[in-house]
Write an enzyme that holds these catalytic residues in place. Structure first.
Site, mmCIF file in Angstrom:
data_model
loop_
_atom_site.group_PDB
_atom_site.id
_atom_site.type_symbol
_atom_site.label_atom_id
_atom_site.label_comp_id
_atom_site.label_asym_id
_atom_site.label_seq_id
_atom_site.Cartn_x
_atom_site.Cartn_y
_atom_site.Cartn_z
ATOM 1 N N ASN A 10 0.874 -1.177 0.000
ATOM 2 C CA ASN A 10 0.000 0.000 0.000
ATOM 3 C C ASN A 10 0.909 1.225 0.000
ATOM 4 O O ASN A 10 1.487 1.564 1.030
ATOM 5 C CB ASN A 10 -0.884 -0.058 1.255
ATOM 6 C CG ASN A 10 -1.796 1.142 1.371
ATOM 7 O OD1 ASN A 10 -1.751 2.058 0.548
ATOM 8 N ND2 ASN A 10 -2.633 1.133 2.398
ATOM 9 N N ARG A 89 -2.771 -2.192 -3.217
ATOM 10 C CA ARG A 89 -3.920 -1.308 -3.037
ATOM 11 C C ARG A 89 -3.757 -0.165 -4.040
ATOM 12 O O ARG A 89 -2.718 0.510 -4.056
ATOM 13 C CB ARG A 89 -3.936 -0.749 -1.625
ATOM 14 C CG ARG A 89 -5.011 0.273 -1.448
ATOM 15 C CD ARG A 89 -4.924 0.934 -0.103
ATOM 16 N NE ARG A 89 -6.001 1.895 0.029
ATOM 17 C CZ ARG A 89 -5.850 3.120 0.492
ATOM 18 N NH1 ARG A 89 -4.661 3.544 0.871
ATOM 19 N NH2 ARG A 89 -6.879 3.916 0.586
ATOM 20 N N HIS A 178 -12.564 3.679 0.262
ATOM 21 C CA HIS A 178 -12.706 2.650 1.312
ATOM 22 C C HIS A 178 -13.460 1.403 0.820
ATOM 23 O O HIS A 178 -13.976 0.638 1.624
ATOM 24 C CB HIS A 178 -13.466 3.195 2.556
ATOM 25 C CG HIS A 178 -12.721 4.238 3.322
ATOM 26 N ND1 HIS A 178 -13.348 5.319 3.896
ATOM 27 C CD2 HIS A 178 -11.419 4.358 3.625
ATOM 28 C CE1 HIS A 178 -12.463 6.080 4.502
ATOM 29 N NE2 HIS A 178 -11.279 5.517 4.357
ATOM 30 N N ASN A 209 -8.934 7.682 10.319
ATOM 31 C CA ASN A 209 -8.556 9.090 10.160
ATOM 32 C C ASN A 209 -9.369 9.720 9.044
ATOM 33 O O ASN A 209 -9.847 10.838 9.157
ATOM 34 C CB ASN A 209 -7.065 9.204 9.869
ATOM 35 C CG ASN A 209 -6.261 9.065 11.140
ATOM 36 O OD1 ASN A 209 -6.571 9.702 12.148
ATOM 37 N ND2 ASN A 209 -5.251 8.219 11.117
ATOM 38 N N ARG A 239 -10.227 16.424 7.921
ATOM 39 C CA ARG A 239 -11.041 16.897 6.795
ATOM 40 C C ARG A 239 -12.407 17.383 7.292
ATOM 41 O O ARG A 239 -12.996 16.772 8.188
ATOM 42 C CB ARG A 239 -11.261 15.791 5.760
ATOM 43 C CG ARG A 239 -10.012 15.348 5.052
ATOM 44 C CD ARG A 239 -10.367 14.454 3.867
ATOM 45 N NE ARG A 239 -9.198 13.763 3.363
ATOM 46 C CZ ARG A 239 -9.022 12.440 3.443
ATOM 47 N NH1 ARG A 239 -9.945 11.663 3.971
ATOM 48 N NH2 ARG A 239 -7.923 11.894 2.974
ATOM 49 N N ASP A 281 -6.855 13.249 16.650
ATOM 50 C CA ASP A 281 -6.930 11.882 17.161
ATOM 51 C C ASP A 281 -8.122 11.735 18.113
ATOM 52 O O ASP A 281 -8.210 12.434 19.120
ATOM 53 C CB ASP A 281 -5.615 11.558 17.894
ATOM 54 C CG ASP A 281 -5.499 10.086 18.198
ATOM 55 O OD1 ASP A 281 -6.298 9.575 19.017
ATOM 56 O OD2 ASP A 281 -4.625 9.431 17.616
ATOM 57 N N CYS A 282 -9.001 10.801 17.795
ATOM 58 C CA CYS A 282 -10.252 10.662 18.553
ATOM 59 C C CYS A 282 -9.996 10.337 20.029
ATOM 60 O O CYS A 282 -10.722 10.794 20.906
ATOM 61 C CB CYS A 282 -11.109 9.602 17.888
ATOM 62 S SG CYS A 282 -12.746 9.489 18.566
ATOM 63 N N GLU A 384 -8.386 -4.789 5.587
ATOM 64 C CA GLU A 384 -8.201 -4.543 4.148
ATOM 65 C C GLU A 384 -7.075 -5.393 3.573
ATOM 66 O O GLU A 384 -7.169 -5.868 2.438
ATOM 67 C CB GLU A 384 -7.930 -3.045 3.914
ATOM 68 C CG GLU A 384 -9.183 -2.210 4.139
ATOM 69 C CD GLU A 384 -8.890 -0.733 4.336
ATOM 70 O OE1 GLU A 384 -8.475 -0.365 5.455
ATOM 71 O OE2 GLU A 384 -9.071 0.051 3.392
HETATM 72 P P1 ADP Z 1 -6.469 5.042 9.330
HETATM 73 O O1 ADP Z 1 -7.587 5.695 8.586
HETATM 74 O O2 ADP Z 1 -5.225 5.853 9.368
HETATM 75 O O3 ADP Z 1 -6.259 3.570 8.983
HETATM 76 P P2 ADP Z 1 -7.522 3.990 11.846
HETATM 77 O O4 ADP Z 1 -8.584 3.138 11.237
HETATM 78 O O5 ADP Z 1 -6.370 3.317 12.503
HETATM 79 O O6 ADP Z 1 -6.973 5.088 10.842
HETATM 80 O O7 ADP Z 1 -8.260 4.937 12.912
HETATM 81 C C1 ADP Z 1 -7.574 5.943 13.600
HETATM 82 C C2 ADP Z 1 -8.550 6.637 14.531
HETATM 83 O O8 ADP Z 1 -9.080 5.667 15.448
HETATM 84 C C3 ADP Z 1 -7.920 7.740 15.364
HETATM 85 O O9 ADP Z 1 -8.758 8.873 15.420
HETATM 86 C C4 ADP Z 1 -7.837 7.098 16.746
HETATM 87 O O10 ADP Z 1 -7.886 8.053 17.773
HETATM 88 C C5 ADP Z 1 -9.084 6.244 16.744
HETATM 89 N N1 ADP Z 1 -9.008 5.238 17.810
HETATM 90 C C6 ADP Z 1 -8.156 4.194 17.923
HETATM 91 N N2 ADP Z 1 -8.338 3.560 19.120
HETATM 92 C C7 ADP Z 1 -9.318 4.235 19.767
HETATM 93 C C8 ADP Z 1 -9.960 4.089 21.040
HETATM 94 N N3 ADP Z 1 -9.613 3.126 21.880
HETATM 95 N N4 ADP Z 1 -10.949 4.971 21.354
HETATM 96 C C9 ADP Z 1 -11.295 5.954 20.505
HETATM 97 N N5 ADP Z 1 -10.730 6.152 19.295
HETATM 98 C C10 ADP Z 1 -9.755 5.306 18.931
#
Ligand code: ADP
Length: 398
Positions: A10, A89, A178, A209, A239, A281-282, A384
């Site tokens: 990827n 990918r 996606h 993200n 975004r 970051d969530c 994926e």
């Molecule tokens: P990408 O799109 O880069 O593959 P991911 O699918 O790994 O991203 O998702 C990343 C997001 O998931 C980030 O916003 C992260 O904060 C959130 N995340 C990961 N673990 C947790 C958790 N335990 N609680 C809340 N959010 C989470």
């Protein structure tokens, strides 16, 4: 080691993610991430048996150098001779590809043709393909497109209400992204629920993200929230998702900004980051919201509200709702976001099972609605790489 192995690549413009999967079990035997490609301090990190180590790519800090370093590592681990095919990918297959395909020179020309639709990603994907062809000589290479699953979306859902000529001349329409994740998760959700996917109406939210949502009915995608580019739709890490397009002229006139600056602002400085003024970051946002940070609280609410609004509209596209599916880092882990979304969607007959919602985290699938809910909400971890590996094995005749 007798099992055949599949290498999945990827490539981004400055990064390369790789994984080696056992074709029988789907187990990941090695993964790697090359970063800062095309800069002098590029490096690649390998993860084998839970141990990480880093290799500098100073001599050849580009995609080819990264694939060479990967080959060296595979030799060191005694895995090189078992690699039987390479899956790539590819971000955009435009209207040319509705399925994965074995890569030939004609397919490479097709991916090149789609560069205007993914100007940053497709060229990087092509670099990865060329590097793999040179370094893993003689192996089949397979392209798995992020857009392919969305090619079943009907015309009335993919057409923007702008002059039709723009579609005919430039291919201006909604494509979605996606798709590989949606295809995997749709199958897994049907299996998990013990239902036939051909009679299920699902709304699937892929929340990483980047975040999007799709309507899948009878195993086919009917609509999705990302459009010509990944900027449309939901609120994401950085975004904005949907905005009034007049934001461009407004900011040009009032903030003296150029189209490029505004595009950058909407893609990289908006979303959770822009609202919270803290982070994209969530996890961080949830922590700070828990301590009472107003921006973080607002960011979570807007994220969940937009998502719920979109989920309801995707139920229109699916012709009803049997299951709402959460996936991606946020979808798989954030009971807070899921709980808020279910509260907004109570009118559709979804009732949260709080205990089940708390449990469905860290890779655990689960139904998170109560038994008397009219529709189920379910958490399904995406994979994926496995989907790409499975397509690659199938199309390579393994
Ligand atoms: P990408 O799109 O880069 O593959 P991911 O699918 O790994 O991203 O998702 C990343 C997001 O998931 C980030 O916003 C992260 O904060 C959130 N995340 C990961 N673990 C947790 C958790 N335990 N609680 C809340 N959010 C989470």
């Amino acid at each position: 080691m007798s099992n055949k192995l599949i290498l999945v690549l990827n490539c981004g413009s400055s990064s390369l993610k790789g994984a080696v999967l056992d074709n029988g079990s789907g187990e990941v035997l090695l993964s790697c991430l090359a970063e800062k490609l095309n800069l002098s301090d590029a490096y690649i990190t390998f993860k084998v048996n839970g141990e990480k180590h880093k290799v500098e790519l100073a001599a050849k800090p580009d995609h080819t150098g990264a694939v060479e370093a990967l080959m060296d590592e595979l030799k060191k681990q005694g895995l090189d001779s078992n690699i039987a095919a390479v899956g790539h990918r590819v971000v955009s297959g435009g209207e040319l590809y509705s399925e994965s395909i074995v890569i030939t020179e004609e397919v490479i020309a097709g991916i090149e043709k789609c560069i205007p639709l993914a100007p940053l990603h497709n060229p990087a994907n092509l670099l990865g393909i060329r590097a793999a062809q040179n370094i893993f000589q003689g192996l089949p290479n397979v392209a798995v497109f992020d857009t392919a699953f969305h090619q079943s979306i009907p015309e009335h859902a993919y057409t923007y209400a702008v002059p039709r000529e723009l579609y005919r001349k430039y291919g201006l329409r909604r494509y979605g992204f996606h798709g590989t994740s949606y295809r995997f998760v749709a199958d897994e959700a049907a299996r998990f629920l013990g239902k036939d996917k051909n009679s299920l109406r699902m709304v699937i939210a892929h929340l990483g993200n980047g975040a999007s949502i799709a309507a899948v009915a009878n195993g086919e995608c009917k609509d999705t929230s990302m459009g010509l580019t990944p900027l449309e739709g939901l609120v994401m890490g950085t975004r904005s998702g949907d905005v009034d397009p007049s934001i461009f002229s407004f900011l040009e006139q009032n903030a003296n900004m150029s189209i490029n600056q505004i595009t950058d602002l909407l893609n990289k400085k908006s979303g959770l980051l822009g609202i919270s003024e803290l982070s994209n970051d969530c996890r961080t946002i949830e922590e700070e919201a828990g301590k009472g940070h107003e921006g973080a609280k607002l960011a979570l609410e807007i994220f969940a509200y937009r998502l719920a609004k979109y989920a309801a509209s995707m139920a229109v596209a699916a012709g009803g709702l049997d299951a709402l599916v959460f996936t991606g880092g946020i979808g798989e882990n954030s009971d807070i976001i899921r709980g808020k979304v279910l509260a907004y969607l109570g009118f559709l007959g979804l009732t949260e099972d709080k205990e089940a919602n708390l449990k469905a985290r860290f890779g655990n699938a689960g139904i998170i609605t109560s038994a008397d809910s009219k529709a189920s909400a379910v958490v399904i971890p995406t994979n994926e790489e496995l989907m790409i590996a499975q397509d690659t094995a199938r199309l390579s005749g393994l």
